[in-house]
Enzyme design. Structure first.
Site, PDB file in Angstrom:
ATOM      1  N   ALA A  17      59.390  55.266  -9.879  1.00  0.00           N
ATOM      2  CA  ALA A  17      59.681  54.278  -8.987  1.00  0.00           C
ATOM      3  C   ALA A  17      58.344  53.442  -8.631  1.00  0.00           C
ATOM      4  O   ALA A  17      58.535  52.066  -8.280  1.00  0.00           O
ATOM      5  CB  ALA A  17      60.545  54.594  -7.925  1.00  0.00           C
ATOM      6  N   ASP A  75      50.559  53.324 -19.785  1.00  0.00           N
ATOM      7  CA  ASP A  75      49.876  54.769 -19.961  1.00  0.00           C
ATOM      8  C   ASP A  75      48.512  54.606 -19.295  1.00  0.00           C
ATOM      9  O   ASP A  75      47.720  53.953 -19.556  1.00  0.00           O
ATOM     10  CB  ASP A  75      49.484  55.230 -21.166  1.00  0.00           C
ATOM     11  CG  ASP A  75      49.715  56.673 -21.204  1.00  0.00           C
ATOM     12  OD1 ASP A  75      50.529  57.374 -20.598  1.00  0.00           O
ATOM     13  OD2 ASP A  75      48.763  57.312 -21.698  1.00  0.00           O
ATOM     14  N   PHE A 166      49.708  56.012  -4.837  1.00  0.00           N
ATOM     15  CA  PHE A 166      50.453  57.148  -5.495  1.00  0.00           C
ATOM     16  C   PHE A 166      49.515  57.718  -6.356  1.00  0.00           C
ATOM     17  O   PHE A 166      48.454  57.077  -6.630  1.00  0.00           O
ATOM     18  CB  PHE A 166      51.907  56.876  -5.878  1.00  0.00           C
ATOM     19  CG  PHE A 166      51.839  55.785  -7.166  1.00  0.00           C
ATOM     20  CD1 PHE A 166      51.630  56.112  -8.516  1.00  0.00           C
ATOM     21  CD2 PHE A 166      51.769  54.349  -7.058  1.00  0.00           C
ATOM     22  CE1 PHE A 166      51.661  55.499  -9.601  1.00  0.00           C
ATOM     23  CE2 PHE A 166      51.716  53.743  -8.024  1.00  0.00           C
ATOM     24  CZ  PHE A 166      51.673  53.990  -9.313  1.00  0.00           C
ATOM     25  N   GLY A 167      49.944  58.918  -6.981  1.00  0.00           N
ATOM     26  CA  GLY A 167      48.953  59.525  -7.892  1.00  0.00           C
ATOM     27  C   GLY A 167      47.489  59.943  -7.311  1.00  0.00           C
ATOM     28  O   GLY A 167      47.502  60.581  -6.186  1.00  0.00           O
ATOM     29  N   TYR A 168      46.727  59.678  -8.068  1.00  0.00           N
ATOM     30  CA  TYR A 168      45.167  59.999  -7.426  1.00  0.00           C
ATOM     31  C   TYR A 168      44.652  58.763  -6.461  1.00  0.00           C
ATOM     32  O   TYR A 168      43.256  58.964  -6.344  1.00  0.00           O
ATOM     33  CB  TYR A 168      44.294  60.092  -8.766  1.00  0.00           C
ATOM     34  CG  TYR A 168      44.580  61.343  -9.649  1.00  0.00           C
ATOM     35  CD1 TYR A 168      43.899  62.495  -9.247  1.00  0.00           C
ATOM     36  CD2 TYR A 168      45.736  61.322 -10.612  1.00  0.00           C
ATOM     37  CE1 TYR A 168      43.974  63.865 -10.284  1.00  0.00           C
ATOM     38  CE2 TYR A 168      45.828  62.588 -11.256  1.00  0.00           C
ATOM     39  CZ  TYR A 168      45.166  63.510 -11.232  1.00  0.00           C
ATOM     40  OH  TYR A 168      45.252  64.640 -12.082  1.00  0.00           O
ATOM     41  N   ASP A 169      45.426  57.983  -6.279  1.00  0.00           N
ATOM     42  CA  ASP A 169      44.655  56.832  -5.248  1.00  0.00           C
ATOM     43  C   ASP A 169      44.149  57.373  -3.944  1.00  0.00           C
ATOM     44  O   ASP A 169      43.035  56.815  -3.683  1.00  0.00           O
ATOM     45  CB  ASP A 169      45.964  56.018  -4.821  1.00  0.00           C
ATOM     46  CG  ASP A 169      46.357  54.935  -6.264  1.00  0.00           C
ATOM     47  OD1 ASP A 169      45.983  55.121  -7.426  1.00  0.00           O
ATOM     48  OD2 ASP A 169      47.409  54.205  -5.821  1.00  0.00           O
ATOM     49  N   ARG A 195      45.289  48.590 -13.584  1.00  0.00           N
ATOM     50  CA  ARG A 195      46.630  47.990 -14.006  1.00  0.00           C
ATOM     51  C   ARG A 195      46.487  46.269 -13.842  1.00  0.00           C
ATOM     52  O   ARG A 195      47.030  45.571 -14.754  1.00  0.00           O
ATOM     53  CB  ARG A 195      47.865  48.497 -13.139  1.00  0.00           C
ATOM     54  CG  ARG A 195      49.174  48.109 -13.981  1.00  0.00           C
ATOM     55  CD  ARG A 195      50.300  49.118 -13.341  1.00  0.00           C
ATOM     56  NE  ARG A 195      50.320  50.506 -13.810  1.00  0.00           N
ATOM     57  CZ  ARG A 195      49.997  51.422 -13.038  1.00  0.00           C
ATOM     58  NH1 ARG A 195      49.827  51.248 -11.755  1.00  0.00           N
ATOM     59  NH2 ARG A 195      49.860  52.704 -13.526  1.00  0.00           N
TER      60      ARG A 195
END
Length: 209
Positions: A17, A75, A166-169, A195
């Site tokens: 999401a 990706d 999100f993720g490794y941010d 991105r």
């Protein structure tokens, strides 16, 4: 010169999401209705590629063929210089819980901890240079495709800071900044992220701007 996207629906080949929200915001000015593969009930294909390009194409082709619509796949991942580019294409895999780590799913704090543990094991003077890579793959149902690559460099920090990403941010500080990606306002992050870099290339090619 690649084929051009018209208006209408574009399948975003993700079940994430957060990623759908980011991509939709970046494409909002171009008259595209972004719908996720998850909302269409499309399965997630196995990401068996050894590179970001290969995995992005796997996802984009699968979504385009299943939906009969153009599809865009992203990706992306974190590469750490001192870890020989790891986790790289296995960025998300490092967040997958093993059988002894609780309920199935992704634990990004655990993933960040794995990276930090490996860096600390190399000693206090280990360089903390890292970069995020992003590959965007566009695919059409007839098999035509286009690839756009982006990158942002920075350093890793510990402990994690911020709640906006999100993720490794929360552990990634982009070059020439003091805040992590998770501390920056979304508009600030979008302006400089891996991105955003890839999307700038997609926009220039697809929409001429």
């Amino acid at each position: 010169m690649s084929r051009k996207l018209g208006g209408g629906k574009l399948v975003i080949a993700t079940h994430n999401a957060g990623k759908l929200k980011e991509i939709s915001a970046l494409l909002a000015p171009f008259g595209l209705e972004c719908i996720s593969a998850g909302s269409l009930g499309l399965p997630e294909p196995p990401e068996t590629g050894k590179t970001f390009v290969a995995n992005a194409l796997i996802k984009a082709r699968a979504a385009a063929e299943a939906a009969g619509l153009p599809a865009l796949a992203d990706d992306s991942g974190l590469s750490v210089e001192a870890l020989d580019g790891r986790p790289g294409v296995y960025t998300a895999d490092w967040a997958e819980r093993q059988w002894f780590e609780g309920e199935p799913g992704r634990d990004w704090y655990m993933a960040m901890g794995k990276v930090e543990g490996l860096l600390q094991a190399k000693g206090p003077d280990t360089p903390r240079d890292a970069w995020f890579s992003c590959v965007l793959a566009l695919a059409w149902p007839d098999g035509e495709q286009a690839i756009y690559e982006g990158r942002v460099d920075g350093d890793l920090t510990w402990p994690p800071r911020g709640t906006l990403g999100f993720g490794y941010d929360p552990v990634f500080v982009p070059k020439d900044h003091e805040q992590t990606f998770a501390e920056l306002e979304p508009a600030q992050k979008h302006a400089m992220s891996h991105r955003a870099d890839a999307f700038a290339k997609l926009v220039a090619d697809q929409f001429g701007g």
